[in-house]
Design an enzyme around this catalytic site. Structure first.
Site, short mmCIF file in Angstrom:
data_model
loop_
_atom_site.label_atom_id
_atom_site.label_comp_id
_atom_site.label_asym_id
_atom_site.label_seq_id
_atom_site.Cartn_x
_atom_site.Cartn_y
_atom_site.Cartn_z
N ARG A 191 -46.12 24.05 49.07
CA ARG A 191 -45.03 24.88 48.56
C ARG A 191 -44.85 24.64 47.06
NH1 ARG A 191 -42.19 20.83 51.59
NH2 ARG A 191 -40.94 19.42 50.30
N SER A 192 -44.15 25.56 46.43
CA SER A 192 -43.80 25.41 45.03
C SER A 192 -42.29 25.14 44.94
CB SER A 192 -44.20 26.65 44.24
OG SER A 192 -44.04 26.44 42.85
N GLU A 265 -41.83 13.95 54.28
CA GLU A 265 -40.87 13.05 53.65
C GLU A 265 -39.51 13.05 54.35
OE1 GLU A 265 -40.24 17.06 51.65
OE2 GLU A 265 -41.87 15.94 52.63
N ASP A 317 -31.98 22.12 48.75
CA ASP A 317 -32.20 21.54 50.08
C ASP A 317 -31.12 20.49 50.36
OD1 ASP A 317 -33.37 20.16 47.94
OD2 ASP A 317 -35.02 19.38 49.14
N GLU A 505 -27.75 12.14 39.93
CA GLU A 505 -28.46 13.36 40.30
C GLU A 505 -27.50 14.53 40.48
OE1 GLU A 505 -31.29 14.86 44.03
OE2 GLU A 505 -29.89 13.19 44.27
#
Length: 546
Positions: A191-192, A265, A317, A505
């Site tokens: 995927r990108s 992951e 995500d 983050e």
């Protein structure tokens, strides 16, 4: 819809991670991989897939098979410790933060920089030829869309060579794989991520001049072809990979991953989500036999894995944007959704390709991209604008209706000027009441106003969404509001840094005294895109007041 299902089944049959240049951890370690991930030997599923073997993989697997009857957690922990090196996370927290967050960021660039890679047998890391900046924490590799926002700060720090090296790495990845993977790990190749390469090239061109467009035109073209693969042959409504054809012939794009298995992951998390979704699916149908039910459930789980992987490809995500009920991840339907931010980014790609071909004196090609740009621009205005919500929203092409979730993604179309002032457009003034009421909070801009315990929903705000929102406001002459949003974010980032020594983050923009939460892993600090956006905003709008 029929085309979509047929294309998906073909991809499932023909495209596997085995077709890629380097093997993925599940291919290398088979049953050991599944056991480690499902028993959660590590608190973070990403840890094992980033480990490197201490000795021959063949020897490791032979020893594991000889002891395969021992399925205890204790055995697995000891076996992994004896045979694998865990990844090291460099310290990035300042134990004694002073008032100068800018100095801390400039120091962090060296901590977050990685030299060009040396290939390690059995490692999931894809070797890159030039030095690069990683986000930090569990994110030990280069990430596609993160890097653009990191580059903004590198420009302010006058680290122009690092910017160019990172763009060279992305060009290398495009030449190697036909696209820029999510990150330089084997398990990310399928995927990108949000396509910011054209913006990176624009950024470098602002430093070095238009010759940059000539240098990277081959890779810009290849990336565009990756996103548009199959578009020319789509004659009926449906979807193929990243392309969607609507009933009226309009071509737009979606996020898509070419694998339909649990993410390596986040293996245990994805299996749990698929099991939850499948249980609901099975209970809502009548089955002719247990065999028929089991076969249908197995296929349905693959669909859920595709949606989860596409959600990861989006960068969001995860978020209520992708959930059928706007709340629960088990209702995820990402591949059914045409995202407004993705199509705005592809609009910019078409604009850059038009300009780059003009620079190299290829008028026929330049005109082609201009036509593609015009088509997409009109579609964005017509398909994504919600009259009821007064905002740009996503579109579900399977249900043939707009999604009713407001998200900061709806600011992306305002970031890219149209090339024809005669084109009809919805202005920023149309969207401001919704933006202020639904997304703007004390600490900055929400991802969405919905609280779901997902990290890309309330109460969280993220650096890239602050930047794109501020940029949208600036480019549409809402300079006072842009400055207000910037100062809220600067203040929040600086206050957290002074209190903790950390640049995070993500941040809680609703209650600025609390930490951000949600998601599949603890809060990470470092942090590449936060550093880049904060440094750039401070340069333009000034430091926090206290």
């Amino acid at each position: 819809m029929a085309l979509k299902l047929a294309a998906t089944s073909i991809i499932a049959a023909l495209v596997t991670t085995a077709s890629f240049a380097q093997q993925t951890p599940d291919q290398l370690y088979g049953d050991l991989f599944k056991a480690v991930q499902m028993k959660k030997i590590f608190g973070d599923g990403k840890t094992f897939v980033d480990c490197t073997p201490k000795r021959s993989i063949t020897a490791i697997m032979a020893d594991y098979k000889r002891n395969a009857k021992d399925t205890s957690t204790a055995f697995l922990k000891n076996f992994v410790a004896a045979n694998f090196e865990q990844p090291i996370v460099p310290k990035v927290t300042n134990d004694a933060p002073d008032n100068d967050v800018v100095a801390h960021i400039n120091t962090l660039w060296n901590t977050l920089k990685r030299a060009s890679d040396k290939k390690v047998n059995g490692s999931s890391l894809i070797s890159l030829p030039y030095p690069y900046i990683v986000p930090g924490g569990r994110f030990r590799e280069i990430y596609y869309w993160d890097s653009y926002f990191t580059m903004l700060g590198l420009k302010e720090s006058k680290q122009y060579e690092t910017i160019e090296n990172m763009i060279k790495n992305f060009a290398y990845l495009i030449d190697q794989y036909g696209h820029i993977p999510n990150g330089n790990r084997t398990y990310y190749i399928s995927r990108s991520q949000p396509p910011f390469f054209s913006l990176m090239v624009q950024l470098l061109a602002s430093i070095k001049g238009d010759a940059v467009y000539k240098t990277y035109l081959p890779q810009l073209t290849k990336e565009y072809n990756y996103w548009m693969e199959g578009a020319a042959n789509m004659k009926i409504t449906g979807a193929f990979k990243r392309v969607v054809r609507l009933n009226d012939g309009t071509i737009l794009n979606r996020y898509f991953d070419e694998a339909n298995t649990p993410r390596q992951e986040s293996y245990a998390e994805d299996v749990a989500t698929a099991n939850e979704a499948a249980a609901v699916y099975a209970s809502n149908k009548r089955w002719s036999s247990p065999a028929a039910m089991n076969k249908a459930i197995a296929q349905y789980k693959k669909t859920i894995y595709s949606h989860l992987r596409a959600g990861a490809a989006s960068g969001w995500d995860f978020s209520s944007r992708w959930f059928a009920d706007g709340e629960h991840i088990a209702t995820i339907e990402t591949t059914d959704i045409i995202p407004v931010d993705l199509n705005a980014l592809l609009l910019n790609m078409e604009q850059v390709l038009h300009y780059a071909n003009t620079v190299v004196k290829q008028p026929t090609k330049a005109n082609y991209y201009l036509k593609q740009y015009n088509k997409r621009y009109k579609a964005i205005q017509q398909i994504f604008w919600s009259n009821s919500l007064q905002f740009f929203v996503d579109y579900n092409f399977v249900k043939q209706q707009q999604c009713n979730i407001i998200a900061a993604a709806g600011m992306f179309p305002f970031c890219f000027n149209n090339m024809d002032s005669k084109m009809p457009q919805h202005t920023i003034n149309d969207a401001l009441p919704t933006f202020k009421a639904q997304l703007l909070k004390d600490g900055g801009v929400l991802s969405t106003p919905l609280t779901t315990k997902q990290q890309w929903d309330a109460p969280n705000g993220w650096a890239p969404l602050q930047w794109m929102s501020i940029w949208a406001l600036e480019r549409n002459n809402e300079t006072t509001l842009a400055a207000d949003v910037a100062k809220r974010w600067i203040q929040l980032n600086t206050t957290v840094y002074k209190n903790t020594g950390r640049l995070m983050e993500k941040y809680n923009v609703v209650n600025t005294t609390l930490a951000a939460g949600g998601g599949e892993y603890p809060g990470q600090d470092g942090f590449g895109w936060t550093n880049g956006v904060l440094l750039t905003l401070i340069k333009k709008y000034g430091a926090a007041t206290n």
